[in-house]
Design a protein around this motif. Structure first.
Motif, PDB file in Angstrom:
ATOM      1  N   ASN A  67      -7.712  30.836  -0.272  1.00 40.83           N
ATOM      2  CA  ASN A  67      -7.591  32.026   0.576  1.00 40.83           C
ATOM      3  C   ASN A  67      -8.137  31.766   1.978  1.00 40.83           C
ATOM      4  O   ASN A  67      -7.550  32.206   2.974  1.00 40.83           O
ATOM      5  CB  ASN A  67      -8.335  33.197  -0.067  1.00 40.83           C
ATOM      6  N   THR A  70      -5.631  29.883   4.086  1.00 44.47           N
ATOM      7  CA  THR A  70      -4.355  30.532   4.412  1.00 44.47           C
ATOM      8  C   THR A  70      -4.498  31.905   5.050  1.00 44.47           C
ATOM      9  O   THR A  70      -3.495  32.492   5.472  1.00 44.47           O
ATOM     10  CB  THR A  70      -3.505  30.682   3.131  1.00 44.47           C
ATOM     11  N   ASN A  71      -5.732  32.438   5.132  1.00 44.25           N
ATOM     12  CA  ASN A  71      -5.911  33.787   5.672  1.00 44.25           C
ATOM     13  C   ASN A  71      -7.118  33.861   6.606  1.00 44.25           C
ATOM     14  O   ASN A  71      -7.997  33.015   6.572  1.00 44.25           O
ATOM     15  CB  ASN A  71      -6.102  34.803   4.536  1.00 44.25           C
ATOM     16  N   LYS A  75      -7.935  30.439   9.398  1.00 46.06           N
ATOM     17  CA  LYS A  75      -6.889  29.839   8.572  1.00 46.06           C
ATOM     18  C   LYS A  75      -6.279  28.629   9.292  1.00 46.06           C
ATOM     19  O   LYS A  75      -6.201  28.589  10.530  1.00 46.06           O
ATOM     20  CB  LYS A  75      -5.814  30.855   8.228  1.00 46.06           C
ATOM     21  N   ILE A  77      -3.419  26.911   7.597  1.00 47.60           N
ATOM     22  CA  ILE A  77      -2.029  26.840   7.137  1.00 47.60           C
ATOM     23  C   ILE A  77      -1.566  28.259   6.810  1.00 47.60           C
ATOM     24  O   ILE A  77      -2.381  29.158   6.602  1.00 47.60           O
ATOM     25  CB  ILE A  77      -1.848  25.924   5.897  1.00 47.60           C
ATOM     26  N   ASN A  78      -0.262  28.448   6.768  1.00 45.54           N
ATOM     27  CA  ASN A  78       0.275  29.786   6.507  1.00 45.54           C
ATOM     28  C   ASN A  78       0.315  30.134   5.032  1.00 45.54           C
ATOM     29  O   ASN A  78       0.145  31.288   4.643  1.00 45.54           O
ATOM     30  CB  ASN A  78       1.677  29.915   7.110  1.00 45.54           C
ATOM     31  N   ASN A  79       0.559  29.122   4.179  1.00 43.22           N
ATOM     32  CA  ASN A  79       0.571  29.348   2.738  1.00 43.22           C
ATOM     33  C   ASN A  79       0.339  28.020   2.029  1.00 43.22           C
ATOM     34  O   ASN A  79       0.415  26.947   2.645  1.00 43.22           O
ATOM     35  CB  ASN A  79       1.880  30.001   2.271  1.00 43.22           C
ATOM     36  N   GLU A  82       2.328  24.540   2.076  1.00 46.91           N
ATOM     37  CA  GLU A  82       2.147  23.488   3.076  1.00 46.91           C
ATOM     38  C   GLU A  82       1.273  22.342   2.557  1.00 46.91           C
ATOM     39  O   GLU A  82       1.214  21.280   3.165  1.00 46.91           O
ATOM     40  CB  GLU A  82       1.550  24.072   4.354  1.00 46.91           C
TER      41      GLU A  82
END
Length: 395
Positions: A67, A70-71, A75, A77-79, A82
């Protein structure tokens, strides 16, 4: 490609997200006190966050890390798509594994069979692997073993002088550890020496310490044994001692075998002799103030390192380079000076000014007329794990 690097301990989790093609670290951190109360330290985008957060199990800890990646403001990376693959540090590969491998059910089964040889480490690694397979089922997982680099040792180095049946039936032999670090540092030394056929001694000196003799890029002997308890005097580990001490202390102190193993692993070494700390920095500080047990601790540690260097120089038939790495090896100039003192007859001549000069990266600290090079080479086990993972999974 981005590799998620994981080192799962019994109540902790170290991690990095790295691009192995350019060695860029996008994020790194540590989850501590898993199963107790939980603490996260996360670094990314030149910012560090510390947070007390509930982590009942390793699964929650890994979910929290993913988390963070990605958040939020930090962050990177976006998700999680990746992330290309996951590289796991695994302490013990026994005789099954002489190199890094992609993890499948057969590999997991073998890791479980090796639990008796690494009861404190392999169970946590297995948990980390299983959770990553559950949370990221499409991503390949790779195991990179601390023991793998030492599988090139000849039998004359790894065998113990006990009945041969104990080796065949119970796996009683020297396995060695810190292999990923010894591989990285010896490889860097070969680059600095600019030659292929090399004789290198690597001193990985941290709270846990080991020395390795490396000939032409291959481990031929190392100081740790069946477990990390053998070899050098360490932060809380005794290192080498007369095996009869074990039964003697069990009788005198009325200890069980389990209690004595804990005593030698967690109450001995620098902590046991100095009575001050397992942290060498505190012992050096006390030594400077005249504390006799602190001075004794330092002398004992350096003498044992020196013994192994001389022994391995004999095995190698000479030495091209002595390499110091890890927390103590890279930062404690007094240890390097004491270890090298008196070894001039072997062509090992330290330059005191270079030794105390703090600089980043690889550096040479020998005197100009020293026949043997003396290097400080910061280790990078995570880079080895990332590159091995990348090479095995890029297809």
């Amino acid at each position: 490609m981005l590799v998620f690097i994981l080192n799962a301990g019994s109540s902790s989790l170290k991690y990095q997200l790295m691009n192995p093609e350019n060695s860029e670290v996008l994020a790194s951190g540590l989850c501590e006190r898993i199963g107790i109360d939980g603490r996260l330290v996360h670094e990314a985008n030149d910012k560090k966050i510390k947070e007390e957060i509930s982590m009942p199990t390793h699964k929650e800890a890994i979910e929290i890390v993913l988390n963070c990646l990605t958040n939020g403001e930090n962050k990177v990376i976006n998700n999680i798509d990746e992330i290309s693959s996951i590289g796991h540090r695994v302490v013990h590969g026994g005789e099954y594994f002489s190199k890094s491998v992609i993890i499948d059910d057969d590999v997991l089964s073998k890791l479980e069979k090796l639990i008796p040889l690494a009861p404190l480490h392999n169970p946590a690694h297995i948990v980390g692997i299983k959770i990553c397979r559950e949370l990221m089922p499409t991503k390949p997982n790779v195991a990179v073993f601390d023991t793998a680099f030492h599988q090139t040792m000849p039998a004359s180095s790894y065998m113990y002088a006990v009945p041969y049946a104990d080796y065949k039936d119970h796996g009683v032999r020297k396995y060695g550890f810190h292999g990923t670090s010894h591989y990285y540092v010896s490889n860097e030394a070969s680059k600095l020496l600019n030659k292929e056929n090399t004789k290198v001694i690597v001193c990985h000196l941290g709270n846990g310490s080991s020395i390795c003799a490396v000939q032409d890029g291959k481990s031929i002997d190392t100081s740790m044994g069946l477990t990390p308890l053998e070899g050098l005097m360490m932060g809380t580990r005794s290192g080498d001692l007369d095996p009869a001490v074990i039964s003697y202390l069990m009788q005198k102190k009325e200890m069980s075998a389990e209690q004595l193993v804990n005593y030698l692993n967690k109450e001995s070494g620098l902590l046991g002799v100095s009575g001050i700390s397992s942290d060498l920095r505190e012992i050096i500080e006390a030594s400077a103030k005249g504390d006799e047990r602190a001075m004794l601790s330092i002398d004992m540690k350096c003498n044992r390192i020196k013994k192994y260097i001389c022994s391995y120089a004999g095995m190698l038939g000479g030495v091209d380079a002595i390499c110091f790495t890890a927390g103590i090896g890279e930062n404690a100039d007094i240890i390097r000076e004491k270890v090298c003192s008196g070894l001039e007859f072997m062509g090992i001549k330290l330059d005191k000014e270079k030794n105390i000069n703090r600089m980043d990266g690889n550096r040479e600290i020998n005197h100009d007329d020293s026949r043997t090079k003396i290097f400080i080479i910061p280790t990078n086990e995570e880079l080895v794990i990332a590159k091995d993972t990348y090479e095995l999974t890029k297809a």
